[in-house]
Design an enzyme around this catalytic site. Structure first.
Site, mmCIF file in Angstrom:
data_model
loop_
_atom_site.group_PDB
_atom_site.id
_atom_site.type_symbol
_atom_site.label_atom_id
_atom_site.label_comp_id
_atom_site.label_asym_id
_atom_site.label_seq_id
_atom_site.Cartn_x
_atom_site.Cartn_y
_atom_site.Cartn_z
ATOM 1 N N GLY A 222 37.668 34.790 44.485
ATOM 2 C CA GLY A 222 36.638 34.498 43.484
ATOM 3 C C GLY A 222 35.947 33.172 43.735
ATOM 4 O O GLY A 222 36.279 32.449 44.688
ATOM 5 N N GLY B 212 33.634 40.448 47.308
ATOM 6 C CA GLY B 212 34.949 40.978 46.945
ATOM 7 C C GLY B 212 35.182 41.010 45.455
ATOM 8 O O GLY B 212 34.823 41.967 44.759
ATOM 9 N N THR B 213 35.723 39.926 44.933
ATOM 10 C CA THR B 213 36.148 39.871 43.529
ATOM 11 C C THR B 213 35.017 40.219 42.557
ATOM 12 O O THR B 213 35.265 40.845 41.519
ATOM 13 C CB THR B 213 36.711 38.459 43.240
ATOM 14 O OG1 THR B 213 37.712 38.184 44.225
ATOM 15 C CG2 THR B 213 37.325 38.367 41.858
ATOM 16 N N GLY C 84 34.519 35.056 50.431
ATOM 17 C CA GLY C 84 35.151 34.118 49.510
ATOM 18 C C GLY C 84 34.214 33.668 48.414
ATOM 19 O O GLY C 84 33.359 32.813 48.638
ATOM 20 N N ILE D 266 48.977 42.696 45.143
ATOM 21 C CA ILE D 266 48.994 44.167 45.145
ATOM 22 C C ILE D 266 50.102 44.668 46.081
ATOM 23 O O ILE D 266 50.762 45.670 45.803
ATOM 24 C CB ILE D 266 47.616 44.723 45.601
ATOM 25 C CG1 ILE D 266 46.492 44.188 44.686
ATOM 26 C CG2 ILE D 266 47.630 46.248 45.632
ATOM 27 C CD1 ILE D 266 46.630 44.535 43.229
ATOM 28 N N GLY D 267 50.313 43.952 47.157
ATOM 29 C CA GLY D 267 51.389 44.331 48.077
ATOM 30 C C GLY D 267 51.046 45.530 48.933
ATOM 31 O O GLY D 267 51.911 46.360 49.219
ATOM 32 N N LYS E 72 40.207 49.463 51.785
ATOM 33 C CA LYS E 72 41.517 48.875 51.498
ATOM 34 C C LYS E 72 42.346 48.937 52.780
ATOM 35 O O LYS E 72 42.160 49.858 53.589
ATOM 36 C CB LYS E 72 42.195 49.677 50.369
ATOM 37 C CG LYS E 72 43.642 49.284 50.069
ATOM 38 C CD LYS E 72 43.757 47.858 49.532
ATOM 39 C CE LYS E 72 45.219 47.433 49.300
ATOM 40 N NZ LYS E 72 45.337 45.968 49.165
ATOM 41 N N ASN F 32 45.971 37.943 43.044
ATOM 42 C CA ASN F 32 46.511 39.299 43.172
ATOM 43 C C ASN F 32 47.750 39.292 44.046
ATOM 44 O O ASN F 32 47.886 38.482 44.959
ATOM 45 C CB ASN F 32 45.459 40.250 43.768
ATOM 46 C CG ASN F 32 45.482 40.259 45.289
ATOM 47 O OD1 ASN F 32 46.298 40.954 45.908
ATOM 48 N ND2 ASN F 32 44.604 39.460 45.896
ATOM 49 N N CYS G 161 47.343 39.053 55.188
ATOM 50 C CA CYS G 161 47.766 39.414 53.828
ATOM 51 C C CYS G 161 48.864 38.464 53.353
ATOM 52 O O CYS G 161 49.904 38.362 53.997
ATOM 53 C CB CYS G 161 48.273 40.848 53.764
ATOM 54 S SG CYS G 161 48.952 41.215 52.121
HETATM 55 O O1 RRO Z 1 47.400 44.135 49.029
HETATM 56 C C1 RRO Z 1 47.415 42.900 48.838
HETATM 57 O O2 RRO Z 1 48.241 42.345 48.100
HETATM 58 C C2 RRO Z 1 46.453 42.011 49.510
HETATM 59 C C3 RRO Z 1 46.060 42.141 50.822
HETATM 60 BR BR1 RRO Z 1 46.580 43.554 51.897
HETATM 61 C C4 RRO Z 1 45.236 41.150 51.418
HETATM 62 O O3 RRO Z 1 44.869 41.181 52.604
HETATM 63 N N1 RRO Z 1 44.834 40.124 50.635
HETATM 64 C C5 RRO Z 1 45.213 40.019 49.351
HETATM 65 O O4 RRO Z 1 44.821 39.049 48.685
HETATM 66 N N2 RRO Z 1 46.009 40.966 48.789
#
Ligand code: RRO
Length: 306
Positions: free
Chosen positions: A218, A266-267, A244, A71-72, A45, A69, A131
């Site tokens: 995805g 990933g997903t 991807g 997530i921030g 992460k 997503n 990001c």
């Molecule tokens: O944490 C996220 O929201 C996030 C990151 Br750092 C990123 O590089 N790519 C993404 O889709 N979410």
């Protein structure tokens, strides 16, 4: 058996199946759910200078053939990472690639310097300049050639480990950003991060993501990822890592033919954290069945019409 070995910069990897940042924690948490020892590499992460809570919920929503997503950048921060996670890697044979995110050039450099000054067996760094979910930094770098080149060259001076710049698809010309990172001294490029997207609940007219926008990943984005990898492949001489929508060995082969020396799953890890291992076995069989020999001989071999 097919030869699944691959090479990125100075590092040899046993196979080209890596797991993507944000989908596998800091590397070792997943070991209760999956055998993490046979993966080509694990990308952590994103780690920032200070711990972050991330964005308020809802911050994940399923979309057709994909996931959105926001997530921030929730993470424990570099100090806790160095103290609690890096020691765990001593027991691990799988190479770890630490993903770093910053809001200024100085911050990226500080995180990398702090990590370099700790004793670790980290194989390299993936620098997140893509990001889509934070206000400051992140994608700001990855959409600008000059900022990308400057950041890459500053980081290059701080480490001899593998330096990978992670590119955004949310740009007009991804190849130009790739060239800038190569000029700055990157060993490799990974592509792509998520695509900016949105999802709305029509029953209450509310956004399904707290702040409205999120990053789409995805199978829905696989064609975009392939096109980005091939565009960058045609423009640079350093190795690429394709990301991807990968869920199976055939997807991996598509990315390799488009120009990737390795890929990141990933997903798909959210559905099955062990999918990477299934793909390694499936890839071996697929290459054998088609007498394709080795991954290294297949990179960029897609045939285009004239
Ligand atoms: O944490 C996220 O929201 C996030 C990151 Br750092 C990123 O590089 N790519 C993404 O889709 N979410």
């Amino acid at each position: 058996m097919a030869d699944l070995g691959t090479k990125i910069g100075i590092v040899d990897f046993e196979n080209p199946i890596f797991v993507a940042s944000g989908t596998y924690g800091y590397g070792t948490e997943v070991s209760e759910l999956a055998d993490i020892n046979d993966l080509g590499a694990i990308v952590t992460k994103s780690i920032t200078r200070y711990p972050r809570e991330g964005n308020p919920p809802p911050r994940i929503v399923e979309t057709p053939s994909g996931m959105l997503n926001s997530i921030g950048l929730a993470n424990i921060g570099v100090e806790a990472y160095i103290e609690t996670m890096i020691p765990l890697y001593e027991e691990l044979k799988t190479p770890i690639i630490m993903n770093i995110a910053g809001s200024t050039e100085a911050e990226y450099c500080e995180i990398l310097e702090m990590t370099e000054s700790a004793s670790s067996n980290i194989a390299g760094y993936e620098i997140n300049i893509s990001c889509p979910n934070v206000k400051a930094g992140g994608m700001e770098f990855g959409v600008d050639c000059d900022l990308t080149e400057q950041l890459t060259s500053r980081l290059r001076k701080l480490t001899e480990r593998l330096l990978i710049m992670k590119l955004s698809p949310n740009v007009t010309d991804i190849a130009a950003i790739g060239i800038a990172a190569e000029r700055g001294g990157a060993d490799a490029l990974s592509a792509i991060n998520t695509l900016v997207g949105m999802s709305i609940d029509t029953t209450n007219k509310e956004s399904n993501i707290h702040f409205g926008f999120g990053g789409l990943s995805g199978p829905a984005i696989k064609p975009v990822g392939l096109a980005c990898v091939h565009k960058v492949y045609q423009a640079v001489d350093i190795p690429l890592i394709g990301i991807g929508g990968i869920t199976c060995a055939n997807d991996v082969l598509e990315y390799v033919l488009a120009g990737a020396a390795a890929v990141q799953v990933g997903t798909a890890n959210y559905r099955d954290p062990d999918v990477g291992n299934s793909i390694i076995i499936e890839l071996d069989t697929l290459l054998d069945k088609n007498n394709m020999g080795s991954i290294l001989n297949l990179i960029g071999k897609v045939q285009l019409g004239s």
